[in-house]
Design a protein around this motif. Structure first.
Motif, PDB file in Angstrom:
ATOM      1  N   ARG A 244       3.556  -8.628  12.028  1.00  0.00           N
ATOM      2  CA  ARG A 244       3.994  -9.087  13.373  1.00  0.00           C
ATOM      3  C   ARG A 244       3.017  -8.645  14.448  1.00  0.00           C
ATOM      4  NH1 ARG A 244       8.717  -7.008  11.182  1.00  0.00           N
ATOM      5  NH2 ARG A 244       9.834  -8.698  10.157  1.00  0.00           N
ATOM      6  N   GLU A 245       2.387  -7.471  14.225  1.00  0.00           N
ATOM      7  CA  GLU A 245       1.431  -6.962  15.221  1.00  0.00           C
ATOM      8  C   GLU A 245       0.022  -7.521  14.991  1.00  0.00           C
ATOM      9  OE1 GLU A 245       1.906  -2.699  14.927  1.00  0.00           O
ATOM     10  OE2 GLU A 245       4.028  -2.849  15.474  1.00  0.00           O
ATOM     11  N   GLY A 246      -0.124  -8.396  13.985  1.00  0.00           N
ATOM     12  CA  GLY A 246      -1.418  -9.033  13.723  1.00  0.00           C
ATOM     13  C   GLY A 246      -2.416  -8.120  13.025  1.00  0.00           C
ATOM     14  N   LYS A 247      -1.931  -6.992  12.466  1.00  0.00           N
ATOM     15  CA  LYS A 247      -2.855  -6.041  11.839  1.00  0.00           C
ATOM     16  C   LYS A 247      -3.200  -6.466  10.418  1.00  0.00           C
ATOM     17  CE  LYS A 247      -0.845  -1.974  14.026  1.00  0.00           C
ATOM     18  NZ  LYS A 247       0.106  -0.906  13.730  1.00  0.00           N
ATOM     19  N   ILE A 248      -4.495  -6.399  10.091  1.00  0.00           N
ATOM     20  CA  ILE A 248      -4.924  -6.675   8.716  1.00  0.00           C
ATOM     21  C   ILE A 248      -5.102  -5.324   8.031  1.00  0.00           C
ATOM     22  CG2 ILE A 248      -6.713  -7.719   7.275  1.00  0.00           C
ATOM     23  CD1 ILE A 248      -7.301  -9.669   9.532  1.00  0.00           C
ATOM     24  N   THR A 249      -4.193  -5.006   7.106  1.00  0.00           N
ATOM     25  CA  THR A 249      -4.276  -3.716   6.402  1.00  0.00           C
ATOM     26  C   THR A 249      -4.670  -3.959   4.938  1.00  0.00           C
ATOM     27  OG1 THR A 249      -1.935  -3.727   5.869  1.00  0.00           O
ATOM     28  CG2 THR A 249      -2.574  -2.649   7.955  1.00  0.00           C
ATOM     29  N   LEU A 250      -4.847  -2.866   4.193  1.00  0.00           N
ATOM     30  CA  LEU A 250      -5.457  -3.005   2.858  1.00  0.00           C
ATOM     31  C   LEU A 250      -4.762  -3.992   1.904  1.00  0.00           C
ATOM     32  CD1 LEU A 250      -7.939  -2.143   1.321  1.00  0.00           C
ATOM     33  CD2 LEU A 250      -6.710  -0.148   0.484  1.00  0.00           C
ATOM     34  N   PRO A 251      -3.415  -4.024   1.810  1.00  0.00           N
ATOM     35  CA  PRO A 251      -2.827  -4.993   0.869  1.00  0.00           C
ATOM     36  C   PRO A 251      -3.252  -6.432   1.187  1.00  0.00           C
ATOM     37  CG  PRO A 251      -1.191  -3.371   1.525  1.00  0.00           C
ATOM     38  CD  PRO A 251      -2.390  -3.134   2.406  1.00  0.00           C
ATOM     39  N   LEU A 252      -3.358  -6.769   2.475  1.00  0.00           N
ATOM     40  CA  LEU A 252      -3.799  -8.124   2.851  1.00  0.00           C
ATOM     41  C   LEU A 252      -5.312  -8.287   2.637  1.00  0.00           C
ATOM     42  CD1 LEU A 252      -3.153 -10.912   4.023  1.00  0.00           C
ATOM     43  CD2 LEU A 252      -3.240  -9.923   6.322  1.00  0.00           C
ATOM     44  N   ILE A 253      -6.077  -7.239   2.912  1.00  0.00           N
ATOM     45  CA  ILE A 253      -7.540  -7.316   2.684  1.00  0.00           C
ATOM     46  C   ILE A 253      -7.820  -7.603   1.200  1.00  0.00           C
ATOM     47  CG2 ILE A 253      -9.697  -5.943   2.662  1.00  0.00           C
ATOM     48  CD1 ILE A 253      -8.650  -4.580   5.240  1.00  0.00           C
ATOM     49  N   GLU A 254      -7.040  -6.947   0.318  1.00  0.00           N
ATOM     50  CA  GLU A 254      -7.218  -7.175  -1.130  1.00  0.00           C
ATOM     51  C   GLU A 254      -7.049  -8.653  -1.454  1.00  0.00           C
ATOM     52  OE1 GLU A 254      -8.293  -5.071  -3.210  1.00  0.00           O
ATOM     53  OE2 GLU A 254      -7.717  -3.055  -2.566  1.00  0.00           O
ATOM     54  N   VAL A 255      -6.070  -9.302  -0.806  1.00  0.00           N
ATOM     55  CA  VAL A 255      -5.830 -10.731  -1.044  1.00  0.00           C
ATOM     56  C   VAL A 255      -6.959 -11.561  -0.427  1.00  0.00           C
ATOM     57  CG1 VAL A 255      -4.253 -12.653  -0.584  1.00  0.00           C
ATOM     58  CG2 VAL A 255      -3.334 -10.377  -1.124  1.00  0.00           C
TER      59      VAL A 255
END
Ligand code: FPP
Ligand code: MG
Length: 336
Positions: A244-255
Motif C-alpha cells: 500500500r505504501e508502494g515499497k518494493i521489498t525483497l520478496p517482491l524483488i525476488e519476483v
C-alpha cells in the motif's frame, strides 16, 4: 520454536532494573506529555535492542569468565545508559515513521498519531530524541554517546532513501540492501557494539559485535518484510502495508528479478495502484506467494543469520553466547 524468555534468562534481573532506570529518565510535567510518555513506555515492543546491548556487554566483558549466578545482575549503569539510548532512538523513529506512513496501529495498539494526532506525535518523537541526547550528555559518558548518536542521521538517510525509491518504484536489490542497512541494521549494529563499548571491551571485540549486529539487523528487517506479506503473522500491524505504501521489498524483488521487462512493467503498474485499490494489493500478494518470493527472500535472510552466528562461534561458550545464538534463531523464526 525459540521464545524470548530463554533469550532474556541470563539478564532477567538486569532487564527489570533497566525498566526502572528508563522510567526514572522519562517523566514530565503536563497532563498530555505525561499521558503520551506513559503510553510509549508501556507500548514498547520486544526490547530486542536493550537485550542485545546487555548480552553483548556481558559477552565481551573481561568479567565474563566469572561464574554466572541466577538472579544476579551483570550490567553497570553505563550499560543501562547505552540500552536506554538505543531503545529510545528506536522508539522515537517509529513514532515519526507512523506519522510519515499515516499508520493507525503499532504492535496491536493505536499509534501515537492515531491517539493524539500527528502534530503531537511529532513533538513526542522529538521530545524522546532530545531527552535521550541530554540524558547521555548529562551522564558524561561521551565515548558511548558519540558511538550511538551518529545512528540518528543514518536512520534519517534510510527513511528518505526509502521514500525516494517508493515514489520512483525503481528499487533494485542493492538499493533495498542499502535502505535496510540504514533504517534497521545500523541501529542494531550500534546496539551490539555499544554493549561492548559500555564495558570497555577491546577494539577487536567492538568490531566483531558491530559486524554481528549488522548481520542480525539485516536478517531482522528481511524477516519483517517477509512477515508483511504473510496473512498469518502476528505483528500487530495490518499485512501488505508495504505494498500500500508502494515499497518494493525483497520478496517482491525476488519476483521482479525473474520477470521479463514487460512483466516487470505490469507488476510495477499494479504496485502504483496499491495505495487506493485493495484488489491490486491482493493480486500482487498472490503473485509473490505463488512465485515463491517469500521463500527466496528467506534464503537471503538465513545467509545473514549464518554470518551472525559464525561471529559468535569465535567466543567461548557462556549463557550470554547461548542467548545470542538463540536470538539469531528467534529472528529467523519469528512471526511477530
Ligand atoms: C520502520 O520501518 C522505520 C524505521 C526502522 C526507521 C524510521 C526512521 C525515521 C522516521 C527517521 C527519524 C529518526 C529519529 C530517531 C527521530 P517500516 O515502515 O518498514 O516498518 P513498520 O512496518 O514497522 O512501520
Ligand atoms: Mg512504517
Amino acid at each position: 520454536m525459540i521464545n524470548l524468555d530463554s533469550i532474556r534468562m541470563p539478564i532477567v534481573s538486569d532487564l527489570e532494573a533497566f525498566e526502572e532506570f528508563l522510567r526514572g529518565q522519562f517523566s514530565s510535567d503536563g497532563k498530555l506529555m505525561s499521558e503520551m510518555l506513559t503510553h510509549v513506555l508501556s507500548a514498547r515492543g520486544k526490547s530486542i535492542r536493550p537485550i542485545i546491548v546487555m548480552l553483548t556487554s556481558a559477552l565481551t566483558s573481561s568479567a565474563n569468565n566469572r561464574q554466572w549466578v541466577e538472579g544476579e545482575r551483570n550490567c553497570t549503569k553505563r550499560t543501562y545508559l547505552a540500552a536506554m539510548m538505543v531503545e529510545m532512538l528506536h522508539t522515537a523513529s517509529l513514532i515519526h515513521d507512523d506519522v510519515i506512513d499515516n499508520a493507525d496501529m503499532r504492535r496491536g495498539k493505536p499509534s501515537a498519531n492515531a491517539l493524539w494526532q500527528s502534530r503531537n506525535a511529532v513533538i513526542l518523537g522529538d521530545y524522546l530524541l532530545a531527552r535521550t541526547m541530554s540524558a547521555g550528555m548529562e551522564s558524561a559518558q561521551y565515548d558511548l554517546v558519540s558511538h550511538i548518536i551518529g545512528s540518528v542521521a543514518t536512520l534519517c538517510e534510510g527513511e528518505v532513501l526509502q521514500s525516494q525509491h517508493a515514489a520512483d518504484k525503481d528499487t533494485t536489490r542493492q538499493d533495498y540492501l542499502d535502505i535496510i542497512y540504514k533504517k534497521t541494521a545500523s541501529l542494531i549494529s550500534i546496539s551490539a557494539s555499544a554493549g561492548a563499548v559500555s564495558v570497555m571491551a577491546s577494539r577487536e571485540d567492538v568490531e566483531q559485535m558491530r559486524r554481528f549486529g549488522e548481520a542480525l539487523g539485516m536478517a531482522f528487517q528481511i524477516q519483517d518484510d517477509i512477515l508483511d506479506f504473510s496473512r498469518s503473522a502476528k505483528t500487530g500491524k495490518p499485512s501488505n502495508n508495504d505494498l500500500r505504501e508502494g515499497k518494493i521489498t525483497l520478496p517482491l524483488i525476488e519476483v521482479l528479478e525473474q520477470c521479463t521487462s514487460d512483466e516487470r512493467q505490469r507488476l510495477i503498474e499494479k504496485l502504483s495502484e496499491c495505495a487506493h485499490d485493495e484488489s491490486a494489493v491482493d493480486y500482487l500478494q498472490g503473485v509473490v506467494e505463488a512465485t515463491g518470493g517469500m521463500a527466496l527472500a528467506a534464503r537471503t535472510m538465513n545467509s545473514y543469520i549464518t554470518k551472525a552466528t559464525s561471529i559468535l562461534s569465535r567466543y567461548a561458550d557462556s549463557p550470554y553466547r547461548e542467548a545470542l545464538i538463540n536470538l539469531c534463531a528467534f529472528v529467523a523464526q519469528r512471526d511477530n
